[in-house]
Motif scaffolding. Structure first.
Motif, PDB file in Angstrom:
ATOM      1  N   MET A   1       0.846  -1.197   0.000  1.00  0.00           N
ATOM      2  CA  MET A   1       0.000   0.000   0.000  1.00  0.00           C
ATOM      3  C   MET A   1       0.892   1.261   0.000  1.00  0.00           C
ATOM      4  N   THR A   2       0.576   2.178  -0.874  1.00  0.00           N
ATOM      5  CA  THR A   2       1.387   3.397  -0.964  1.00  0.00           C
ATOM      6  C   THR A   2       1.054   4.350   0.172  1.00  0.00           C
ATOM      7  N   GLU A   3       2.076   4.925   0.775  1.00  0.00           N
ATOM      8  CA  GLU A   3       1.844   5.928   1.831  1.00  0.00           C
ATOM      9  C   GLU A   3       1.421   7.246   1.203  1.00  0.00           C
ATOM     10  N   PHE A   4       0.486   7.913   1.847  1.00  0.00           N
ATOM     11  CA  PHE A   4       0.139   9.258   1.408  1.00  0.00           C
ATOM     12  C   PHE A   4       1.133  10.258   1.998  1.00  0.00           C
ATOM     13  N   ASP A  63      -4.412   4.565  -2.719  1.00  0.00           N
ATOM     14  CA  ASP A  63      -3.592   3.831  -1.747  1.00  0.00           C
ATOM     15  C   ASP A  63      -3.935   2.346  -1.725  1.00  0.00           C
ATOM     16  N   ALA A  64      -4.780   1.879  -2.655  1.00  0.00           N
ATOM     17  CA  ALA A  64      -5.224   0.481  -2.629  1.00  0.00           C
ATOM     18  C   ALA A  64      -4.113  -0.453  -3.074  1.00  0.00           C
ATOM     19  N   ASP A  65      -4.203  -1.683  -2.559  1.00  0.00           N
ATOM     20  CA  ASP A  65      -3.267  -2.727  -2.929  1.00  0.00           C
ATOM     21  C   ASP A  65      -3.550  -3.181  -4.366  1.00  0.00           C
ATOM     22  N   ALA A  66      -2.501  -3.374  -5.149  1.00  0.00           N
ATOM     23  CA  ALA A  66      -2.676  -3.761  -6.563  1.00  0.00           C
ATOM     24  C   ALA A  66      -3.437  -5.084  -6.701  1.00  0.00           C
ATOM     25  N   GLU A  67      -3.241  -5.992  -5.744  1.00  0.00           N
ATOM     26  CA  GLU A  67      -3.943  -7.291  -5.816  1.00  0.00           C
ATOM     27  C   GLU A  67      -5.450  -7.107  -5.639  1.00  0.00           C
ATOM     28  N   VAL A  68      -5.827  -6.197  -4.761  1.00  0.00           N
ATOM     29  CA  VAL A  68      -7.252  -5.892  -4.561  1.00  0.00           C
ATOM     30  C   VAL A  68      -7.821  -5.291  -5.843  1.00  0.00           C
ATOM     31  N   LEU A  69      -7.082  -4.370  -6.426  1.00  0.00           N
ATOM     32  CA  LEU A  69      -7.558  -3.710  -7.653  1.00  0.00           C
ATOM     33  C   LEU A  69      -7.701  -4.711  -8.793  1.00  0.00           C
ATOM     34  N   ALA A  70      -6.813  -5.689  -8.837  1.00  0.00           N
ATOM     35  CA  ALA A  70      -6.875  -6.680  -9.918  1.00  0.00           C
ATOM     36  C   ALA A  70      -8.139  -7.530  -9.820  1.00  0.00           C
ATOM     37  N   LYS A  71      -8.599  -7.762  -8.594  1.00  0.00           N
ATOM     38  CA  LYS A  71      -9.826  -8.557  -8.408  1.00  0.00           C
ATOM     39  C   LYS A  71     -11.084  -7.699  -8.475  1.00  0.00           C
ATOM     40  N   HIS A 108     -13.489   5.005   2.142  1.00  0.00           N
ATOM     41  CA  HIS A 108     -13.100   3.592   2.024  1.00  0.00           C
ATOM     42  C   HIS A 108     -13.380   3.261   0.563  1.00  0.00           C
ATOM     43  N   LEU A 109     -12.391   2.718  -0.136  1.00  0.00           N
ATOM     44  CA  LEU A 109     -12.514   2.476  -1.587  1.00  0.00           C
ATOM     45  C   LEU A 109     -13.849   1.814  -1.946  1.00  0.00           C
ATOM     46  N   HIS A 110     -14.534   2.345  -2.940  1.00  0.00           N
ATOM     47  CA  HIS A 110     -15.774   1.738  -3.438  1.00  0.00           C
ATOM     48  C   HIS A 110     -16.015   2.159  -4.880  1.00  0.00           C
ATOM     49  N   VAL A 111     -16.812   1.329  -5.559  1.00  0.00           N
ATOM     50  CA  VAL A 111     -17.171   1.571  -6.955  1.00  0.00           C
ATOM     51  C   VAL A 111     -18.697   1.642  -7.040  1.00  0.00           C
ATOM     52  N   HIS A 112     -19.188   2.657  -7.727  1.00  0.00           N
ATOM     53  CA  HIS A 112     -20.628   2.813  -7.950  1.00  0.00           C
ATOM     54  C   HIS A 112     -21.023   2.035  -9.208  1.00  0.00           C
ATOM     55  N   VAL A 113     -22.108   1.270  -9.120  1.00  0.00           N
ATOM     56  CA  VAL A 113     -22.649   0.533 -10.273  1.00  0.00           C
ATOM     57  C   VAL A 113     -24.099   0.983 -10.425  1.00  0.00           C
ATOM     58  N   ILE A 114     -24.381   1.695 -11.520  1.00  0.00           N
ATOM     59  CA  ILE A 114     -25.692   2.354 -11.636  1.00  0.00           C
ATOM     60  C   ILE A 114     -26.357   1.964 -12.948  1.00  0.00           C
ATOM     61  N   PRO A 115     -27.526   1.280 -12.863  1.00  0.00           N
ATOM     62  CA  PRO A 115     -28.233   0.942 -14.104  1.00  0.00           C
ATOM     63  C   PRO A 115     -28.777   2.206 -14.770  1.00  0.00           C
ATOM     64  N   ARG A 116     -28.708   2.243 -16.097  1.00  0.00           N
ATOM     65  CA  ARG A 116     -29.133   3.439 -16.835  1.00  0.00           C
ATOM     66  C   ARG A 116     -30.171   3.083 -17.899  1.00  0.00           C
TER      67      ARG A 116
END
Ligand code: 5GP
Length: 152
Positions: A1-4, A63-71, A108-116
């Motif tokens: 994790m990258t330090e800020f 700052d997220a871990d690359a492994e988390v981002l890959a999944k 806390h890292l999150h992604v929005h998924v919105i039906p259009r």
């Protein structure tokens, strides 16, 4: 994790999604595995607005871990497919914000998924609170769609 650097705060485990992950406050859960949880946004910008949240703590993408981002992307794809099916959507908007200047309000890292749907504008970000029974019914629809959604 990258330090800020000193001028960007780090992860605060009292944020609202950390509390949801610890079960301290409720959510309308759609799906959960070892790495992620998906639940309904309480202030949806369209019916079916779902949040994908990694369980690993990070403030945001930066700052997220690359492994988390890959999944994260394959998991988001699965939820997006189910959301599209559940709401017979014409499309799906995926959004992810970083830091206040980037539009982030929950750290806390999150992604929005919105039906259009064609011609239907998004409601305001952090607009009105949806009724619990509506969120519950929408979560049920997505859960049902997930049963027929192929894993990536
Ligand atoms: P951000 O602006 O950080 O990308 O998005 C945070 C999102 O979290 C907003 O869309 C907001 O509606 C949603 N939200 C804020 N508080 C809660 C909560 O307590 N529960 C749920 N499920 N969503 C929340």
């Amino acid at each position: 994790m990258t330090e800020f650097s000193d001028d960007i705060p780090g992860y605060d485990d009292e944020n609202i999604f950390a509390k949801i992950l610890r079960g301290e406050i409720p959510c309308h859960k759609v799906y959960e595995n070892d790495d992620f949880i998906a639940f309904m946004d309480v202030m949806p910008q369209a019916a079916g607005h779902t949040l994908v949240v990694p369980k690993a703590p990070s403030r945001n993408l930066l700052d997220a871990d690359a492994e988390v981002l890959a999944k994260l992307m394959p998991f988001t794809q699965r939820i997006a497919r189910a959301v599209r099916t559940a709401f017979s959507a014409d499309g799906v908007t995926i959004m992810q914000f970083n830091e206040p200047a980037g539009g982030q309000t929950v750290f806390h890292l999150h992604v929005h998924v919105i039906p259009r749907h064609e011609g239907m504008p998004l409601k305001r970000h952090e607009g009105g609170m949806e009724k619990g029974e509506v969120l519950m019914a929408n979560a049920d629809k997505i859960r049902a769609a997930l049963k027929t959604t192929p894993k990536s």
